[in-house]
Design an enzyme around this catalytic site. Structure first.
Site, mmCIF file in Angstrom:
data_model
loop_
_atom_site.group_PDB
_atom_site.id
_atom_site.type_symbol
_atom_site.label_atom_id
_atom_site.label_comp_id
_atom_site.label_asym_id
_atom_site.label_seq_id
_atom_site.Cartn_x
_atom_site.Cartn_y
_atom_site.Cartn_z
ATOM 1 N N SER A 155 0.848 -1.189 0.000
ATOM 2 C CA SER A 155 0.000 0.000 0.000
ATOM 3 C C SER A 155 0.882 1.238 0.000
ATOM 4 O O SER A 155 1.652 1.462 0.937
ATOM 5 C CB SER A 155 -0.890 0.017 1.241
ATOM 6 O OG SER A 155 -1.399 1.333 1.418
ATOM 7 N N HIS A 160 -1.180 -1.277 -4.405
ATOM 8 C CA HIS A 160 -2.427 -0.980 -3.696
ATOM 9 C C HIS A 160 -2.509 0.517 -3.394
ATOM 10 O O HIS A 160 -1.621 1.091 -2.769
ATOM 11 C CB HIS A 160 -2.470 -1.791 -2.396
ATOM 12 C CG HIS A 160 -3.763 -1.690 -1.647
ATOM 13 N ND1 HIS A 160 -4.873 -2.457 -1.957
ATOM 14 C CD2 HIS A 160 -4.136 -0.913 -0.602
ATOM 15 C CE1 HIS A 160 -5.862 -2.164 -1.123
ATOM 16 N NE2 HIS A 160 -5.441 -1.223 -0.286
ATOM 17 N N ASP A 199 -4.739 3.515 -1.707
ATOM 18 C CA ASP A 199 -5.796 3.815 -0.756
ATOM 19 C C ASP A 199 -6.337 5.219 -0.974
ATOM 20 O O ASP A 199 -5.642 6.209 -0.747
ATOM 21 C CB ASP A 199 -5.258 3.680 0.673
ATOM 22 C CG ASP A 199 -5.052 2.225 1.059
ATOM 23 O OD1 ASP A 199 -6.018 1.449 0.922
ATOM 24 O OD2 ASP A 199 -3.936 1.870 1.468
ATOM 25 N N MET A 201 -8.989 7.987 0.135
ATOM 26 C CA MET A 201 -9.820 8.348 1.297
ATOM 27 C C MET A 201 -10.364 9.761 1.149
ATOM 28 O O MET A 201 -9.661 10.647 0.652
ATOM 29 C CB MET A 201 -8.982 8.265 2.571
ATOM 30 C CG MET A 201 -8.325 6.913 2.781
ATOM 31 S SD MET A 201 -7.491 6.844 4.367
ATOM 32 C CE MET A 201 -6.703 5.220 4.250
ATOM 33 N N HIS A 234 -8.342 0.947 -3.918
ATOM 34 C CA HIS A 234 -9.256 0.737 -2.790
ATOM 35 C C HIS A 234 -9.935 2.057 -2.460
ATOM 36 O O HIS A 234 -9.323 2.952 -1.895
ATOM 37 C CB HIS A 234 -8.406 0.203 -1.614
ATOM 38 C CG HIS A 234 -9.174 -0.023 -0.355
ATOM 39 N ND1 HIS A 234 -8.542 -0.281 0.846
ATOM 40 C CD2 HIS A 234 -10.504 -0.056 -0.085
ATOM 41 C CE1 HIS A 234 -9.453 -0.445 1.786
ATOM 42 N NE2 HIS A 234 -10.649 -0.312 1.247
ATOM 43 N N MET A 261 -12.194 4.310 -0.433
ATOM 44 C CA MET A 261 -12.871 4.517 0.849
ATOM 45 C C MET A 261 -13.551 5.873 0.754
ATOM 46 O O MET A 261 -13.174 6.847 1.422
ATOM 47 C CB MET A 261 -11.827 4.464 1.985
ATOM 48 C CG MET A 261 -11.338 3.041 2.241
ATOM 49 S SD MET A 261 -9.764 2.974 3.110
ATOM 50 C CE MET A 261 -8.643 3.096 1.715
ATOM 51 N N MET A 266 -11.266 -6.156 5.465
ATOM 52 C CA MET A 266 -10.526 -5.205 6.297
ATOM 53 C C MET A 266 -10.231 -5.838 7.652
ATOM 54 O O MET A 266 -11.142 -6.307 8.341
ATOM 55 C CB MET A 266 -11.337 -3.918 6.512
ATOM 56 C CG MET A 266 -11.511 -3.039 5.283
ATOM 57 S SD MET A 266 -9.988 -2.509 4.460
ATOM 58 C CE MET A 266 -9.111 -1.693 5.793
ATOM 59 N N ASP A 315 -6.480 -6.664 4.313
ATOM 60 C CA ASP A 315 -5.901 -5.318 4.367
ATOM 61 C C ASP A 315 -5.943 -4.773 5.789
ATOM 62 O O ASP A 315 -7.019 -4.594 6.354
ATOM 63 C CB ASP A 315 -6.706 -4.408 3.422
ATOM 64 C CG ASP A 315 -6.093 -3.027 3.252
ATOM 65 O OD1 ASP A 315 -5.064 -2.733 3.879
ATOM 66 O OD2 ASP A 315 -6.668 -2.233 2.472
HETATM 67 C C1 DX5 Z 1 -6.295 1.309 5.752
HETATM 68 C C2 DX5 Z 1 -5.798 1.022 4.339
HETATM 69 C C3 DX5 Z 1 -4.677 0.036 4.295
HETATM 70 C C4 DX5 Z 1 -3.471 0.465 5.054
HETATM 71 C C5 DX5 Z 1 -2.633 -0.711 5.392
HETATM 72 O O1 DX5 Z 1 -7.424 2.104 5.691
HETATM 73 O O2 DX5 Z 1 -6.838 0.498 3.551
HETATM 74 O O3 DX5 Z 1 -4.356 -0.332 2.973
HETATM 75 O O4 DX5 Z 1 -2.708 1.397 4.370
HETATM 76 O O5 DX5 Z 1 -1.564 -0.270 6.141
HETATM 77 P P1 DX5 Z 1 -0.831 -1.211 7.180
HETATM 78 O O6 DX5 Z 1 -0.286 -2.371 6.416
HETATM 79 O O7 DX5 Z 1 0.221 -0.325 7.730
HETATM 80 O O8 DX5 Z 1 -1.854 -1.637 8.188
HETATM 81 ZN ZN ZN Z 2 -6.377 -0.459 1.463
#
Ligand code: DX5
Ligand code: ZN
Length: 211
Positions: free
Chosen positions: A7, A32, A34, A36, A65, A67, A136, A172
């Site tokens: 990620s 990956h 993320d 947000m 991903h 969110m 998750m 994840d």
């Molecule tokens: C959390 C994200 C993850 C996160 C994982 O909301 O979706 O992808 O970055 O990070 P680690 O591996 O540090 O938990």
């Molecule tokens: Zn993620």
């Protein structure tokens, strides 16, 4: 062999292109990303413009991903940015079936993510529209959180539910070299890892340790 999806949330945001090239060279299977929105989750990261800028830096699968809520109005922008897999959250929309159909209508792979407290029943009637299920194992929003152990039993149940359908199960949140073996034994196909990959400069060694 289990796939590893670093990620980039844990990468150096000032050098993202370089970081993507580094994890590609280090053996990442997926990149990956993320996304947000400060609304569905209490944090804001990056959007389609950044993904588009990163796209030329790797030919690996961009595993995006989302969110964000709402999600449907933004799917096309993430398609245009070069996403290969687009994952939406089961809790982020009222019409999940429509969101999944929309992703596939652009010829991209569709994923559905479940928060730690979300029951697996939401998968029952959309299995034929799924390419990936993202479990998750932390509450989404931040990297570096601890793995919630109940996710293991959830993966086992989803593995049974999926059967021999061509659907990947991805985990994840809080994945480390210490818990990766249990996660894979429970039935995960893809490990997302932020902190565990970017924690020290030898990304290849960190990815190997996860495998
Ligand atoms: C959390 C994200 C993850 C996160 C994982 O909301 O979706 O992808 O970055 O990070 P680690 O591996 O540090 O938990
Ligand atoms: Zn993620």
């Amino acid at each position: 062999m289990v796939k590893v999806a670093p990620s980039i949330l844990s990468a150096d945001f000032a050098r993202l292109g370089e970081e993507v090239r580094a994890i590609d060279a280090a053996g990442a299977d997926y990149i990956h990303v993320d996304v947000m929105d400060g609304h569905f989750v209490p944090n804001i990261t990056i959007g389609p413009a950044v993904i588009k800028a990163l796209r030329p830096h790797s030919r690996k699968v961009f595993d995006v991903h989302l969110m964000i809520e709402p999600v449907d109005p933004y799917i096309e922008a993430f398609v245009d940015a070069g996403s290969d897999i687009i994952t939406v959250h089961a809790e982020a929309g009222r019409h999940i079936d429509r969101s999944l159909q929309l992703i596939r209508s652009f010829g991209r792979k569709a994923g559905l993510s479940l928060n730690p407290a979300t029951p697996i029943g939401v998968l029952d009637h959309v299995l034929d529209k799924l390419d990936l299920i993202l479990v998750m194992s932390v509450n989404p929003g931040f990297g570096g959180q601890s793995f919630i152990p109940a996710a293991l039993e959830k993966i086992r149940r989803i593995r049974t539910l999926v059967g021999d359908r061509p659907i990947e199960i991805e985990i994840d949140g809080g994945v480390t070299a210490d818990n990766a073996q249990d996660i894979v034994a429970a039935g995960a196909d893809v490990l997302v890892a932020g902190s565990a990959v970017f924690r020290s400069p030898d990304y290849a060694a960190n990815i190997r340790a996860l495998r």
